[in-house]
Write a protein that holds these residues in place. Structure first.
Motif, short mmCIF file in Angstrom:
data_model
loop_
_atom_site.label_atom_id
_atom_site.label_comp_id
_atom_site.label_asym_id
_atom_site.label_seq_id
_atom_site.Cartn_x
_atom_site.Cartn_y
_atom_site.Cartn_z
N ARG A 140 9.09 -12.01 1.96
CA ARG A 140 9.84 -11.34 3.03
C ARG A 140 11.34 -11.59 2.84
NH1 ARG A 140 7.36 -15.67 6.99
NH2 ARG A 140 8.87 -17.31 6.62
N ARG A 200 2.09 -17.35 15.80
CA ARG A 200 0.76 -16.91 16.21
C ARG A 200 0.77 -16.41 17.66
NH1 ARG A 200 -3.64 -18.71 13.05
NH2 ARG A 200 -2.87 -19.63 11.13
N THR A 241 4.99 -25.21 13.96
CA THR A 241 5.80 -24.01 14.23
C THR A 241 5.00 -22.72 14.02
OG1 THR A 241 6.71 -23.89 11.99
CG2 THR A 241 7.95 -25.19 13.60
N SER A 252 6.10 -12.49 11.53
CA SER A 252 7.08 -13.48 11.06
C SER A 252 8.08 -12.88 10.07
CB SER A 252 6.39 -14.69 10.45
OG SER A 252 5.87 -14.38 9.16
N ASP A 273 4.40 -13.96 3.11
CA ASP A 273 5.31 -14.99 3.62
C ASP A 273 6.40 -15.35 2.62
OD1 ASP A 273 3.73 -15.05 5.88
OD2 ASP A 273 2.64 -16.87 5.33
N ARG A 288 -1.54 -13.26 2.55
CA ARG A 288 -0.62 -13.88 3.51
C ARG A 288 0.48 -14.65 2.78
NH1 ARG A 288 -0.98 -17.92 7.93
NH2 ARG A 288 -2.87 -18.88 7.12
N ARG A 298 12.05 -14.01 14.21
CA ARG A 298 12.53 -15.31 13.72
C ARG A 298 13.70 -15.80 14.57
NH1 ARG A 298 9.39 -16.29 9.57
NH2 ARG A 298 10.26 -18.38 9.50
N ARG A 314 7.17 -22.83 7.28
CA ARG A 314 7.49 -22.19 6.00
C ARG A 314 8.98 -22.27 5.67
NH1 ARG A 314 2.94 -21.88 7.27
NH2 ARG A 314 1.28 -20.46 6.61
N ASP A 315 9.81 -22.45 6.71
CA ASP A 315 11.26 -22.44 6.50
C ASP A 315 11.91 -23.65 7.16
OD1 ASP A 315 10.76 -21.83 9.14
OD2 ASP A 315 12.40 -20.39 9.30
O1 DC Z 1 1.19 -22.31 9.57
P1 DC Z 1 0.39 -21.13 10.14
O2 DC Z 1 -0.71 -20.70 9.23
O3 DC Z 1 -0.11 -21.39 11.53
O4 DC Z 1 1.45 -19.95 10.24
C1 DC Z 1 1.09 -18.64 10.61
C2 DC Z 1 2.10 -17.65 10.03
O5 DC Z 1 3.36 -17.83 10.68
C3 DC Z 1 2.38 -17.79 8.54
O6 DC Z 1 1.55 -16.93 7.78
C4 DC Z 1 3.84 -17.43 8.40
C5 DC Z 1 4.43 -17.67 9.76
N1 DC Z 1 5.31 -18.85 9.82
C6 DC Z 1 6.62 -18.68 9.43
O7 DC Z 1 6.99 -17.60 8.99
N2 DC Z 1 7.49 -19.71 9.54
C7 DC Z 1 7.10 -20.89 10.00
N3 DC Z 1 7.99 -21.89 10.12
C8 DC Z 1 5.74 -21.11 10.38
C9 DC Z 1 4.87 -20.05 10.26
#
Ligand code: DC
Length: 222
Positions: free
Chosen positions: A184, A36, A31, A99, A181, A177, A105, A126-127
């Motif tokens: 937020r 990205r 995701t 993000s 993340d 980062r 989102r 992340r979520d």
């Molecule tokens: O997993 P990644 O490093 O490719 O994710 C890039 C950014 O995207 C990460 O710093 C936070 C965001 N992200 C998010 O907020 N929710 C997700 N489900 C996946 C990534």
């Protein structure tokens, strides 16, 4: 079958999830690639990725499609396969910034839920355990010490042929980062209450994959 893998950057979520997906014959969904992709477009349009006012109107110009070809995920931005263009440290920071914007989102929510509706998945992000797949049979929060995660990222960048990287910079960017993340307001990166915490600081890649397969078996045999 729905497996949610959350955790900070550099914990090995994507490589481990890919291997688990191959062993179980299910689809691996990355995701982060979606955030990205939005970040890439914002950079291309020379807008500030931290500004909701600048980013939100751009979403009207974006169509994102996700396809699975031979088990690997491709993300198309307005018909273009971006490939590795979204894999740079700069795009990591852009993705993290956009993000945090609620409209971004919301924009990506249906795409993610839709993929999980149509397939058996292991989805990383992340979520995932908290927002995208709250009903996942298995939820894992994969983490490792910040130094260990930064060292893995640093080695990955060196392996890709980048010679001008410093470990200290990778560690600082990773911490920035992660803070962004996890603090937020909307869907902060956090472990779901029913997630299993897996710290792989002292585990090998294979050991991590094995442990996840064990957890999946324990959960699904119940
Ligand atoms: O997993 P990644 O490093 O490719 O994710 C890039 C950014 O995207 C990460 O710093 C936070 C965001 N992200 C998010 O907020 N929710 C997700 N489900 C996946 C990534």
């Amino acid at each position: 079958m729905k497996i949610a893998i959350d955790g900070p950057g550099g914990a090995g979520k994507s490589t481990v999830s890919k291997a688990v997906a191959a062993k179980l014959g299910i689809v691996y969904v990355d995701t982060g690639a979606l955030y990205r992709t939005v970040g890439y477009y914002v950079r291309k349009m020379n807008k500030n990725p931290k500004s909701a006012e600048e980013v939100t109107p751009l979403l009207d110009d974006i169509t994102i499609e996700v396809k699975y070809i031979d088990g690997s995920q491709r993300v198309y931005l307005n018909g273009e396969d971006l490939g590795d263009k979204i894999r740079t440290p700069e795009m990591s920071m852009y993705a993290s910034a956009v993000s945090a914007i609620p409209a971004v989102r919301a924009f990506l929510l249906d795409t993610q839920k839709d993929i999980a509706r149509k397939n058996s998945v292991i989805m990383d992000g992340r979520d995932i355990g908290t927002v995208i797949l709250p009903d996942a049979e298995v939820k894992i929060y994969l983490t490792a010490s910040a130094e260990c995660r930064a060292m893995r990222r640093y080695n990955e960048l060196l392996a890709k042929g980048q010679t001008d990287v410093r470990y200290e910079d990778v560690l600082a960017e990773m911490n920035e980062r992660d803070t962004n993340d996890s603090t937020r307001a909307v869907a902060p990166a956090t472990a779901a209450k029913d997630a299993i915490l897996l710290d792989n600081t002292d585990l090998t890649f294979e050991g991590t994959v094995e442990r996840i397969i064990e957890i999946v078996k324990e959960k699904t045999e119940k």
